[in-house]
Scaffold this motif. Sequence first.
Motif, PDB file in Angstrom:
ATOM      1  N   LEU A  85       0.835  -1.205   0.000  1.00  0.00           N
ATOM      2  CA  LEU A  85       0.000   0.000   0.000  1.00  0.00           C
ATOM      3  C   LEU A  85       0.870   1.254   0.000  1.00  0.00           C
ATOM      4  N   ARG A  86       1.972   1.224   0.735  1.00  0.00           N
ATOM      5  CA  ARG A  86       2.875   2.381   0.747  1.00  0.00           C
ATOM      6  C   ARG A  86       3.563   2.566  -0.602  1.00  0.00           C
ATOM      7  N   MET A  87       3.869   1.450  -1.294  1.00  0.00           N
ATOM      8  CA  MET A  87       4.494   1.550  -2.613  1.00  0.00           C
ATOM      9  C   MET A  87       3.654   2.397  -3.568  1.00  0.00           C
ATOM     10  N   TYR A  88       2.337   2.266  -3.425  1.00  0.00           N
ATOM     11  CA  TYR A  88       1.433   2.970  -4.337  1.00  0.00           C
ATOM     12  C   TYR A  88       0.812   4.210  -3.697  1.00  0.00           C
ATOM     13  N   ASP A  89       1.354   4.623  -2.551  1.00  0.00           N
ATOM     14  CA  ASP A  89       0.885   5.821  -1.860  1.00  0.00           C
ATOM     15  C   ASP A  89      -0.634   5.796  -1.704  1.00  0.00           C
ATOM     16  N   ALA A  90      -1.169   4.644  -1.322  1.00  0.00           N
ATOM     17  CA  ALA A  90      -2.608   4.489  -1.159  1.00  0.00           C
ATOM     18  C   ALA A  90      -3.087   5.267   0.063  1.00  0.00           C
ATOM     19  N   GLN A  91      -4.225   5.936  -0.084  1.00  0.00           N
ATOM     20  CA  GLN A  91      -4.800   6.748   0.990  1.00  0.00           C
ATOM     21  C   GLN A  91      -6.052   6.063   1.526  1.00  0.00           C
ATOM     22  N   GLU A  92      -6.091   5.826   2.835  1.00  0.00           N
ATOM     23  CA  GLU A  92      -7.247   5.159   3.421  1.00  0.00           C
ATOM     24  C   GLU A  92      -8.429   6.123   3.466  1.00  0.00           C
ATOM     25  N   VAL A  93      -9.619   5.597   3.153  1.00  0.00           N
ATOM     26  CA  VAL A  93     -10.849   6.380   3.184  1.00  0.00           C
ATOM     27  C   VAL A  93     -11.848   5.694   4.099  1.00  0.00           C
ATOM     28  N   ASP A  94     -12.881   6.451   4.485  1.00  0.00           N
ATOM     29  CA  ASP A  94     -13.912   5.902   5.357  1.00  0.00           C
ATOM     30  C   ASP A  94     -15.275   6.398   4.911  1.00  0.00           C
ATOM     31  N   ALA A 144      -7.223  -2.188  -9.573  1.00  0.00           N
ATOM     32  CA  ALA A 144      -7.529  -2.416  -8.159  1.00  0.00           C
ATOM     33  C   ALA A 144      -6.789  -3.651  -7.688  1.00  0.00           C
ATOM     34  N   PHE A 145      -6.581  -3.751  -6.383  1.00  0.00           N
ATOM     35  CA  PHE A 145      -5.995  -4.958  -5.809  1.00  0.00           C
ATOM     36  C   PHE A 145      -6.436  -5.086  -4.359  1.00  0.00           C
ATOM     37  N   ALA A 146      -6.198  -6.268  -3.807  1.00  0.00           N
ATOM     38  CA  ALA A 146      -6.456  -6.547  -2.393  1.00  0.00           C
ATOM     39  C   ALA A 146      -5.171  -7.038  -1.754  1.00  0.00           C
ATOM     40  N   THR A 147      -5.042  -6.842  -0.465  1.00  0.00           N
ATOM     41  CA  THR A 147      -3.851  -7.280   0.241  1.00  0.00           C
ATOM     42  C   THR A 147      -4.213  -7.590   1.688  1.00  0.00           C
ATOM     43  N   GLY A 148      -3.261  -8.138   2.432  1.00  0.00           N
ATOM     44  CA  GLY A 148      -3.506  -8.502   3.824  1.00  0.00           C
ATOM     45  C   GLY A 148      -3.292  -9.985   4.064  1.00  0.00           C
ATOM     46  N   ARG A 149      -2.878 -10.324   5.283  1.00  0.00           N
ATOM     47  CA  ARG A 149      -2.525 -11.708   5.571  1.00  0.00           C
ATOM     48  C   ARG A 149      -3.742 -12.600   5.811  1.00  0.00           C
ATOM     49  N   ASN A 150      -4.900 -12.029   6.136  1.00  0.00           N
ATOM     50  CA  ASN A 150      -6.108 -12.829   6.362  1.00  0.00           C
ATOM     51  C   ASN A 150      -7.316 -11.886   6.263  1.00  0.00           C
ATOM     52  N   PRO A 151      -8.542 -12.451   6.236  1.00  0.00           N
ATOM     53  CA  PRO A 151      -9.727 -11.586   6.108  1.00  0.00           C
ATOM     54  C   PRO A 151      -9.872 -10.567   7.236  1.00  0.00           C
ATOM     55  N   GLU A 152      -9.357 -10.882   8.410  1.00  0.00           N
ATOM     56  CA  GLU A 152      -9.470  -9.947   9.529  1.00  0.00           C
ATOM     57  C   GLU A 152      -8.509  -8.773   9.404  1.00  0.00           C
ATOM     58  N   ASN A 153      -7.495  -8.899   8.570  1.00  0.00           N
ATOM     59  CA  ASN A 153      -6.507  -7.834   8.396  1.00  0.00           C
ATOM     60  C   ASN A 153      -6.345  -7.474   6.922  1.00  0.00           C
ATOM     61  N   ALA A 154      -7.441  -7.486   6.196  1.00  0.00           N
ATOM     62  CA  ALA A 154      -7.402  -7.267   4.753  1.00  0.00           C
ATOM     63  C   ALA A 154      -7.609  -5.797   4.404  1.00  0.00           C
ATOM     64  N   ALA A 155      -7.196  -5.451   3.191  1.00  0.00           N
ATOM     65  CA  ALA A 155      -7.427  -4.114   2.644  1.00  0.00           C
ATOM     66  C   ALA A 155      -7.689  -4.253   1.158  1.00  0.00           C
ATOM     67  N   VAL A 156      -8.561  -3.400   0.647  1.00  0.00           N
ATOM     68  CA  VAL A 156      -8.822  -3.336  -0.787  1.00  0.00           C
ATOM     69  C   VAL A 156      -8.521  -1.928  -1.257  1.00  0.00           C
ATOM     70  N   ALA A 157      -7.983  -1.815  -2.469  1.00  0.00           N
ATOM     71  CA  ALA A 157      -7.585  -0.518  -2.996  1.00  0.00           C
ATOM     72  C   ALA A 157      -8.040  -0.393  -4.440  1.00  0.00           C
ATOM     73  N   ALA A 158      -8.550   0.772  -4.786  1.00  0.00           N
ATOM     74  CA  ALA A 158      -8.961   1.084  -6.152  1.00  0.00           C
ATOM     75  C   ALA A 158      -8.306   2.388  -6.572  1.00  0.00           C
ATOM     76  N   SER A 159      -7.965   2.486  -7.845  1.00  0.00           N
ATOM     77  CA  SER A 159      -7.354   3.712  -8.347  1.00  0.00           C
ATOM     78  C   SER A 159      -8.422   4.757  -8.654  1.00  0.00           C
ATOM     79  N   THR A 160      -8.012   6.007  -8.679  1.00  0.00           N
ATOM     80  CA  THR A 160      -8.928   7.065  -9.071  1.00  0.00           C
ATOM     81  C   THR A 160      -9.392   6.871 -10.511  1.00  0.00           C
TER      82      THR A 160
END
Length: 320
Positions: A53-62, A97-113
């Motif tokens: 996520l840091r490689m792609y400078d991903a910004q967390e949203v809520d 887009a991609f997903a990452t994380g070691r398990n479903p409890e610690n997962a993240a999904v990312a989409a590009s603008t």
Amino acid sequence: MNTMRTAMLLAFMTALFMGVGYLIGGRGGMMIAFMLAAAANLFSYWNSGNMVLRMYDAQEVDAQSAPEFYGLVEKLAANANLPMPRVYVINNPQPNAFATGRNPENAAVAASTGLLNALSYEEVSGVMAHELAHVQYRDTLTMTITATLAGAISMLGNFAFLLGGNRNNNNNPLGIVGVLAAMIVAPFAAMLVQMAISRTREYSADRRGAEICGNPLWLASALAKIAGAAERIPNTAAERNPATAHMFIINPLSGERMDSLFSTHPNTANRIAALEQMAQERQTHSTPQSQADTAVRKTRSVPQTGWGRGDSQPPKGPWS
């Protein structure tokens, strides 16, 4: 099956690490490489997701900063009976887009603008459902560890070039042959592992993603648009980090580098054909009443506005 596949991947990557170490520095180099591989495996398990996520400078949203996109992922996660992942947006014009994380409890999904601006709400639903399928199948652990170790093996190959090229190096049992093998064969083998894993997991994630979003044709349409745009719009961050290319829903590399000569993804046309076949099968096995019920549910659950489509206003968020 996924746990066994991950274990086999780690074992192979560790053996490859040790082999490169042996070619560079004999038994001593092999033991150093083993310790480095063990450290890399441990580090990858706990940190590789955040590192990508840091490689792609991903910004967390809520729900406050990106209400429509966050709400979409929340709804899809509920459909899949998954914990709510962290949601990120990447400021990049290429739709992907991609997903990452070691398990479903610690997962993240990312989409590009680029994805959020170019695709409709339904198509974004298909893409994010695909990524949640990777989370559900625990492919994200395999993907992130593969990306980290493949990059490390490539760096070790470069290290071999810098320090192992001396023909009189007594620590190198194979001399220049070993150095060339460490430089070329090891990174190539790591790339082959990425290709094999990615090709097999994409089809299953496509099918499960279609089930999560409720319509295979949404994902099929999204794949066609993303593949066409990826050929025209470069992704400079992915070009700098080609070891992460297999994590995306469509290969983000432009083909300008040697890394792009071997695709990490199945043929997009074949993936679309499989989704269209799935849609036909669903229609054949559905009764007229169930089709009507499905249409009603879609009408109720899918907003009439998308991202920059028609007269609708794009949603407020970091991509607007």
